[in-house]
Design an enzyme around this catalytic site. Structure first.
Site, PDB file in Angstrom:
ATOM      1  N   ASP A  96     -22.043  32.489   8.165  1.00 31.64           N
ATOM      2  CA  ASP A  96     -22.042  31.053   7.878  1.00 31.64           C
ATOM      3  C   ASP A  96     -20.983  30.702   6.835  1.00 31.64           C
ATOM      4  OD1 ASP A  96     -22.904  28.480   8.165  1.00 31.64           O
ATOM      5  OD2 ASP A  96     -24.731  28.707   6.987  1.00 31.64           O
ATOM      6  N   GLY A  97     -20.414  29.506   6.965  1.00 33.42           N
ATOM      7  CA  GLY A  97     -19.555  28.979   5.913  1.00 33.42           C
ATOM      8  C   GLY A  97     -18.067  28.983   6.194  1.00 33.42           C
ATOM      9  N   ASN A  98     -17.653  29.337   7.410  1.00 36.29           N
ATOM     10  CA  ASN A  98     -16.219  29.353   7.724  1.00 36.29           C
ATOM     11  C   ASN A  98     -15.579  27.977   7.520  1.00 36.29           C
ATOM     12  OD1 ASN A  98     -16.335  32.039   8.434  1.00 36.29           O
ATOM     13  ND2 ASN A  98     -16.473  31.656  10.630  1.00 36.29           N
ATOM     14  N   ASN A 102     -24.344  25.752  19.458  1.00 33.22           N
ATOM     15  CA  ASN A 102     -22.976  25.458  19.036  1.00 33.22           C
ATOM     16  C   ASN A 102     -22.174  24.657  20.057  1.00 33.22           C
ATOM     17  OD1 ASN A 102     -22.497  28.593  17.217  1.00 33.22           O
ATOM     18  ND2 ASN A 102     -23.166  26.583  16.486  1.00 33.22           N
TER      19      ASN A 102
END
Length: 238
Positions: free
Chosen positions: A14-16, A62
Site C-alpha cells: 500500500d501507498g505507491n 481495483n
C-alpha cells in the site's frame, strides 16, 4: 536471524500513489518504484528462508480505478518480468499466480504465464502474485465448486471439512502446502485486510508499517521478521 522464520508471508503493498503525490510525481511513478520494492523484498525473503511470499498486486476491486491507471498497473507485470527475470532465476525463485485470470488482459496474462513456465523448475521460494484476487470472491467460488460436487453425487455433505474447503481455494494450485499465512505485512499505515486472503489469514500475525511500499527494502522486511519472532503463537490454546 535467530528465531522461527514464517513459512508464508503475505504483503499488502500500500501507498505507491501517496508516495508519489508527496513528491509531486504522477501516481504511476509510485507504482514504478513499488516494482523495485518487490525485487528488494523478494530477494531478502528468499535469503531468509521464507517458503512463500504472496503479494497483493491487483484486487478484484481495483477495476474501479481510472482506466489509465488500470492500464499502467496491468503493464507492470510485463515490465517486472522483462527486467528482473535473470535475478529471479539466479535466486532460484519460482513464480506463481493466485486470482481470477480470465479478466486479466491478454498481454499481461501471457507475460505472467511465461514467467511461471520459465521458473517452474526452481525449487526455492515461491513468489506468488495475487492478481485480480478478492478473498470473498475466492470463498464464494470454492463454495460453488463444493456445492456442485455434492449436487452431482461425487461428495457427501458429511465429508466436507476444512481440508476439503482449502482444496478449492485459489491458493491450492499456487502455494500448497503453505496456504496458511504466518505473517501478514501491510505498508503505509493502514490497518485492515482489504479482502485479502481472508481464509488463509485466520491465524496470521500482523505487522503494520507506516512506510509507504516504495520505501520498503530488505532491512524493513527484516524488522517485520524480527517482530514475528518475538511473538508467541498459541492458535487458540494456552
Amino acid at each position: 536471524m535467530e528465531g522461527p522464520i514464517p513459512k508464508h508471508v503475505a504483503v499488502i503493498m500500500d501507498g505507491n500513489g501517496r508516495w508519489a503525490q508527496k513528491r509531486n510525481l504522477p501516481r504511476t511513478e509510485g507504482h514504478k518504484e513499488g516494482m523495485e520494492a518487490v525485487r528488494r523484498v523478494a530477494v531478502r525473503a528468499s535469503e531468509r528462508g521464507v517458503k512463500v511470499l504472496t503479494l497483493f498486486a491487483f484486487s478484484t476491486e481495483n477495476w474501479k480505478r481510472p482506466l489509465d491507471e488500470i492500464r499502467f498497473l496491468m503493464k507492470l507485470p510485463i515490465d517486472f518480468f522483462d527486467v528482473f527475470m535473470p535475478e529471479l532465476l539466479k535466486n532460484n525463485i519460482r513464480v506463481t499466480v493466485t486470482g481470477f485470470k480470465g479478466k486479466i488482459p491478454g498481454p499481461t496474462r501471457k507475460a505472467v504465464e511465461k514467467a511461471v513456465e520459465q521458473t517452474k523448475d526452481n525449487d526455492g521460494m515461491i513468489l506468488n502474485f495475487a492478481l485480480n484476487y478478492g478473498g470473498r470472491a475466492e470463498i464464494v467460488n470454492a463454495t460453488k465448486e463444493i456445492a456442485q460436487l455434492v449436487k452431482s453425487g461425487r461428495l457427501n455433505v458429511s465429508d466436507i471439512d476444512e481440508a476439503t474447503f482449502e482444496d478449492h481455494l485459489l491458493t491450492a494450485s499456487s502455494v500448497t502446502p503453505y496456504q496458511e499465512v504466518d505473517l501478514m505485512i501491510r505498508s503505509s499505515g493502514e490497518q485492515r485486510l482489504s479482502n485479502f486472503l481472508l481464509w488463509q489469514n485466520a491465524y496470521s500475525e500482523f505487522y503494520f508499517s507506516n512506510l509507504a511500499w516504495p520505501e520498503f527494502n530488505g532491512d524493513v522486511f527484516d524488522e517485520a521478521l524480527s517482530s514475528f519472532q518475538q511473538r508467541s503463537r498459541r492458535f487458540g490454546g494456552l
